[in-house]
Design an enzyme around this catalytic site. Structure first.
Site, PDB file in Angstrom:
ATOM      1  N   GLN A  93     -19.947  45.777  36.536  1.00 13.67           N
ATOM      2  CA  GLN A  93     -19.949  44.629  35.627  1.00 13.67           C
ATOM      3  C   GLN A  93     -18.542  44.177  35.287  1.00 13.67           C
ATOM      4  O   GLN A  93     -17.549  44.869  35.533  1.00 13.67           O
ATOM      5  CB  GLN A  93     -20.681  45.006  34.337  1.00 13.67           C
ATOM      6  CG  GLN A  93     -20.065  46.170  33.580  1.00 13.67           C
ATOM      7  CD  GLN A  93     -20.909  46.591  32.384  1.00 13.67           C
ATOM      8  OE1 GLN A  93     -20.545  46.329  31.247  1.00 13.67           O
ATOM      9  NE2 GLN A  93     -22.045  47.242  32.653  1.00 13.67           N
ATOM     10  N   HIS A  95     -16.607  41.273  32.139  1.00 11.70           N
ATOM     11  CA  HIS A  95     -16.816  40.511  30.916  1.00 11.70           C
ATOM     12  C   HIS A  95     -15.936  39.271  30.922  1.00 11.70           C
ATOM     13  O   HIS A  95     -14.845  39.269  31.499  1.00 11.70           O
ATOM     14  CB  HIS A  95     -16.504  41.374  29.695  1.00 11.70           C
ATOM     15  CG  HIS A  95     -17.184  42.707  29.727  1.00 11.70           C
ATOM     16  ND1 HIS A  95     -18.562  42.830  29.766  1.00 11.70           N
ATOM     17  CD2 HIS A  95     -16.693  43.973  29.754  1.00 11.70           C
ATOM     18  CE1 HIS A  95     -18.880  44.110  29.802  1.00 11.70           C
ATOM     19  NE2 HIS A  95     -17.773  44.816  29.804  1.00 11.70           N
ATOM     20  N   HIS A 259     -15.845  46.883  36.688  1.00 17.70           N
ATOM     21  CA  HIS A 259     -15.849  48.301  36.348  1.00 17.70           C
ATOM     22  C   HIS A 259     -17.276  48.819  36.237  1.00 17.70           C
ATOM     23  O   HIS A 259     -18.240  48.050  36.183  1.00 17.70           O
ATOM     24  CB  HIS A 259     -15.116  48.552  35.023  1.00 17.70           C
ATOM     25  CG  HIS A 259     -15.741  47.886  33.840  1.00 17.70           C
ATOM     26  ND1 HIS A 259     -15.570  46.546  33.553  1.00 17.70           N
ATOM     27  CD2 HIS A 259     -16.570  48.353  32.855  1.00 17.70           C
ATOM     28  CE1 HIS A 259     -16.219  46.226  32.462  1.00 17.70           C
ATOM     29  NE2 HIS A 259     -16.863  47.299  32.018  1.00 17.70           N
ATOM     30  N   ARG A 278     -23.256  41.144  35.643  1.00 20.65           N
ATOM     31  CA  ARG A 278     -23.529  42.323  36.469  1.00 20.65           C
ATOM     32  C   ARG A 278     -23.477  41.986  37.949  1.00 20.65           C
ATOM     33  O   ARG A 278     -23.839  40.890  38.366  1.00 20.65           O
ATOM     34  CB  ARG A 278     -24.892  42.908  36.112  1.00 20.65           C
ATOM     35  CG  ARG A 278     -24.997  43.376  34.671  1.00 20.65           C
ATOM     36  CD  ARG A 278     -26.388  43.896  34.328  1.00 20.65           C
ATOM     37  NE  ARG A 278     -26.444  44.308  32.922  1.00 20.65           N
ATOM     38  CZ  ARG A 278     -26.740  43.481  31.924  1.00 20.65           C
ATOM     39  NH1 ARG A 278     -27.020  42.216  32.189  1.00 20.65           N
ATOM     40  NH2 ARG A 278     -26.749  43.914  30.684  1.00 20.65           N
TER      41      ARG A 278
END
Length: 393
Positions: A93, A95, A259, A278
């Site tokens: 995933q 962000h 990560h 994801r």
């Protein structure tokens, strides 16, 4: 200062023992315990007595946050503290940045995608930089490995050598973007064949006298393919740094850095967000185009969080953000943690027993300290060593 009751999250990848053993509750637990949240995120706010923390803050933002933090963070607690216990790998995933989160949240609102819809990528308009500090041995995938090393790895893994033509150490970002988007977009049949060929080669690599880092990558790849057969996330994992943290070591992951946490218990501190894009190793929604849009394809040679050591009992994590500041304290006879800040703070105990007057924290317990609270001092119980994490805005 008041006790802050954490919100327990029982995701399938959680551990049945790590959080239970830390908190002194029955182990193994009846279901996987993945995260214990200490914060005010509306998805799972902590509680003070019967009141959720987000409601307490909303009732009087300046008293809870202080004038400075209330103005800077739109009357919201800007951080979320977690105990994270990974019994199995989390999803691959990344962000979003602040700008990407605001745009994505507004776009999905305009499209009428409900916040609870599994297709939803953006649950809030906030970025999610995060720090993880290991409490046990902790393994993770973090950031794109330098291209030169990935070239060496692919030359040793059957089926993947054909993709080395896409990698140029002189143009790392362009190379990694091209290779990642190619691998994650492979048709199902071709992907399955490539994973099978790479797995056969990885077994040979594990049994060889190859460099230790390549053996570790091959072992992790095999574990991921066994846990998630045919999942493209296993191929993405071959491009990432494999990191082993000893207790006290830390990783910092900024916006766009790909990560996955693999195993272990740690303290995670992040901006107050639940935005996750994801790319595999999950049964949840995977949105490849959106993930690629937010990814940072720069090489990350060393993802470890930089630290400073102000004293023998304190470690400070030097992070390039304003949303939160984190220090770790080991308290013994003669050492103390003094809390005196102009903004909100959470104090989390991870070992021993820490006391402030009649107030005591055991492992897995946290205290909420609003901006209006007077200074407090924590010390270890007599004859004990206590470990505290102090997180403030």
């Amino acid at each position: 200062m008041q006790y802050l009751e954490g919100a327990l999250r029982a995701y399938p990848w959680g551990s049945r023992t790590l959080l239970a053993e830390l908190r002194g509750t029955p182990a193994p637990a009846q279901r996987p315990e993945a995260e214990l949240w200490f914060g005010a995120h509306p998805a799972a706010p902590s509680r003070i007595g019967e009141q959720p923390l987000d409601a307490i803050i909303a009732a009087d933002p300046e008293a809870a946050l202080g004038a400075r933090a209330a103005a800077a963070f739109d009357n919201q607690l800007p951080f979320l503290v977690k105990l994270l216990a990974a019994g199995e790998p989390l999803s691959i995933q990344a962000h979003p940045s602040a700008a990407q989160a605001r745009e994505g949240f507004a776009r999905e609102n305009a499209e009428g995608i409900a916040l609870g819809d599994p297709r939803r990528n953006y649950k809030d308009p906030n970025p999610k930089p995060e720090l993880i500090v290991a409490l046990t041995e902790f393994k993770a995938l973090a950031g794109f490995r330098p291209v030169a090393e990935t070239l060496e790895l692919f030359a040793a893994l059957g089926g993947l050598e054909r993709y080395t033509c896409m990698l140029d150490p002189a143009q790392p970002e362009e190379s990694l973007r091209a290779l990642f988007t190619t691998l994650i977009s492979l048709p199902t049949t071709l992907r399955a064949r490539l994973i099978a060929d790479a797995a056969a080669s990885a077994r040979e690599l594990v049994a060889s006298d190859a460099d230790a880092w390549m053996v570790e990558v091959a072992q992790t790849f095999l574990q991921l393919t066994e846990r998630y057969p045919g999942d493209v996330g296993a191929l993405a994992a071959l491009l990432l740094n494999h990191v082993s943290l000893a207790p006290g070591d830390a990783l910092y992951l900024d916006a766009g850095q790909l990560h996955a946490y693999l195993s272990g218990l740690g303290v995670e501190v992040m901006a107050n967000s639940d935005n996750v894009l994801r790319g595999g190793l999950t049964s949840k929604h995977v949105d490849v185009p959106e993930l690629v849009r937010v990814l940072d394809f720069a090489e990350l040679a060393d993802p470890h969080a930089p630290v400073s050591v102000p004293s023998a009992s304190e470690v400070a994590f030097d992070l390039p953000i304003d949303a939160f500041h984190v220090t770790r304290h080991r308290l013994t006879d003669g050492t103390a943690l003094t809390v005196d800040v102009d903004g909100p703070a959470v104090v989390l105990c991870t070992a021993g027993c820490a006391r402030s007057g009649e107030f005591a924290l055991a492992p897995g317990q946290a205290a909420w300290i609003p901006a209006t609270d007077p200074a407090a001092e924590f010390t270890a119980a007599p004859g004990e060593t206590a470990e505290l994490f102090f997180v403030r805005a």
